[in-house]
Design a protein around this motif. Sequence first.
Motif, mmCIF file in Angstrom:
data_model
loop_
_atom_site.group_PDB
_atom_site.id
_atom_site.type_symbol
_atom_site.label_atom_id
_atom_site.label_comp_id
_atom_site.label_asym_id
_atom_site.label_seq_id
_atom_site.Cartn_x
_atom_site.Cartn_y
_atom_site.Cartn_z
ATOM 1 N N ASN A 275 0.833 -1.216 0.000
ATOM 2 C CA ASN A 275 0.000 0.000 0.000
ATOM 3 C C ASN A 275 0.861 1.257 0.000
ATOM 4 O O ASN A 275 0.526 2.260 -0.653
ATOM 5 N N PHE A 276 1.963 1.214 0.721
ATOM 6 C CA PHE A 276 2.865 2.367 0.747
ATOM 7 C C PHE A 276 3.465 2.617 -0.639
ATOM 8 O O PHE A 276 3.558 3.765 -1.092
ATOM 9 N N MET A 277 3.858 1.544 -1.319
ATOM 10 C CA MET A 277 4.438 1.690 -2.643
ATOM 11 C C MET A 277 3.393 2.189 -3.642
ATOM 12 O O MET A 277 3.731 2.948 -4.564
ATOM 13 N N ARG A 278 2.146 1.785 -3.471
ATOM 14 C CA ARG A 278 1.075 2.312 -4.333
ATOM 15 C C ARG A 278 0.905 3.817 -4.120
ATOM 16 O O ARG A 278 0.709 4.567 -5.088
ATOM 17 N N PHE A 279 0.960 4.220 -2.882
ATOM 18 C CA PHE A 279 0.863 5.653 -2.588
ATOM 19 C C PHE A 279 2.023 6.418 -3.218
ATOM 20 O O PHE A 279 1.844 7.500 -3.793
ATOM 21 N N MET A 280 3.228 5.869 -3.144
ATOM 22 C CA MET A 280 4.396 6.531 -3.713
ATOM 23 C C MET A 280 4.294 6.615 -5.235
ATOM 24 O O MET A 280 4.745 7.590 -5.837
ATOM 25 N N ALA A 281 3.687 5.594 -5.856
ATOM 26 C CA ALA A 281 3.521 5.624 -7.309
ATOM 27 C C ALA A 281 2.643 6.796 -7.731
ATOM 28 O O ALA A 281 2.907 7.459 -8.742
ATOM 29 N N VAL A 282 1.592 7.067 -6.948
ATOM 30 C CA VAL A 282 0.711 8.201 -7.259
ATOM 31 C C VAL A 282 1.410 9.528 -6.942
ATOM 32 O O VAL A 282 1.299 10.507 -7.696
ATOM 33 N N ALA A 283 2.136 9.560 -5.853
ATOM 34 C CA ALA A 283 2.810 10.800 -5.441
ATOM 35 C C ALA A 283 3.947 11.177 -6.385
ATOM 36 O O ALA A 283 4.365 12.338 -6.410
ATOM 37 N N MET A 284 4.428 10.224 -7.161
ATOM 38 C CA MET A 284 5.529 10.514 -8.085
ATOM 39 C C MET A 284 5.140 11.537 -9.149
ATOM 40 O O MET A 284 5.992 12.285 -9.620
ATOM 41 N N VAL A 285 3.858 11.573 -9.516
ATOM 42 C CA VAL A 285 3.443 12.456 -10.610
ATOM 43 C C VAL A 285 3.680 13.924 -10.258
ATOM 44 O O VAL A 285 4.388 14.633 -10.989
ATOM 45 N N PRO A 286 3.132 14.440 -9.159
ATOM 46 C CA PRO A 286 3.387 15.860 -8.853
ATOM 47 C C PRO A 286 4.830 16.128 -8.431
ATOM 48 O O PRO A 286 5.330 17.248 -8.591
ATOM 49 N N LEU A 287 5.520 15.119 -7.896
ATOM 50 C CA LEU A 287 6.886 15.327 -7.435
ATOM 51 C C LEU A 287 7.894 15.386 -8.575
ATOM 52 O O LEU A 287 8.971 15.989 -8.435
ATOM 53 N N THR A 288 7.568 14.762 -9.697
ATOM 54 C CA THR A 288 8.544 14.651 -10.788
ATOM 55 C C THR A 288 8.088 15.307 -12.083
ATOM 56 O O THR A 288 8.828 15.240 -13.072
#
Length: 390
Positions: free
Chosen positions: A281-294
């Motif tokens: 679940n944490f990795m899924r959250f990071m996958a979504v958060a990557m869009v605005p961060l990168t």
Amino acid sequence: MLTPALGAGFYRHMSTETSKAAFIDPTTIAAVSVSDETKDEAAASAADYVFPSAAEVIENVTEESLATATATTSSAISEVAAQNAETIGQVAMKYGDLKAMGLVNFTPVGGLETILEAIHISTGLPWIGTIMATTVIIRTALVPFIVKLQGNTARLHNVKPQLERLTENMKLAKETNDTAALARFSAQTQELFAKNDCNPLKSLMLPLIQAPVMISFYLALRDMANLPVPQFKDGGALWFTDLTIADPTYVLPVASSLGFLAIMELGSEAGGVAQPKAMKNFMRFMAVAMVPLTMHFPSAIFVYWMTSNTFTAGQIMFFKLPAVRRFFNIPQLINHPKPKVAGKQPGFLESFKASYEGGLAAKQKEVTVAKERENKMAAQKLRRQSRKRI
């Protein structure tokens, strides 16, 4: 040059305009010879009178001329630099160009930039193709390490029930301060690892190998885009021809995030072993958060990420094939039955900690036994010596 006659006439003219005493005696001027030396002195006297502030005028003119010349030179240099950059962008790269730009140095990032330059020049590929080809080559070179890691992960997974039982026993022994039992269970754990050729420490191989590669790629491509390397401006494809700027459509960051998410769902690159739910679940959250961060990263970085994600997904699926696992001597994963009584199973860190503490306890016990043996031998030696004396 002023003549004596002209000096006398000038004197008469200036004497009628001012009420001051004459600065030049007419009789003196008339007596002056017409030699070159006398002419020069007369000219100097007239010049000092006619131009009393000539030094100041010259100083002002010099400062203004210097400022104008400096501005003109700076403008010319800027124009030449722009023309050179445009010319370089139109000329094919040569070996050493990146070093001349200040990019290549004696670091992993500099080494990667050298590889990128060599592949780009030797193959003639555009920069998007160069980045993709370099990624595939380096990832392929890491496959032997991935094979060893997958074998270790599979064997570690297959002995999981025994390992969990030994870990639980070591935990109980520690709580009861039973050092003898802790040492015994730790020795059994090490024997289990040796018998099955596996160890939890080997699972750290993947991040230790891949992290430097990922960081080097990111830093190298970021520096090349920020400089920028002139050919990067038209080295892309489709809608992102300029690799030095971010994708204005945000397609690249979204696609990269989806690729990362696909890898998480397919299974770990270390061997397809299911990850804990919380970690997933944490990795899924990071996958979504990557869009605005990168999303503001240069497009060149996303070319690497998307290529690497595609390679990883294909690699995971490839090593799931039974024929491939047999060829590389990777054991098939055993489906362990779930325990009847649901309970918290020890994780990797807990198992490693218990094994480590058990190993320390076993080592202490060995030291204690060795000291007891030495004391016993010393006592026996003293008894033999005392008997000889008697």
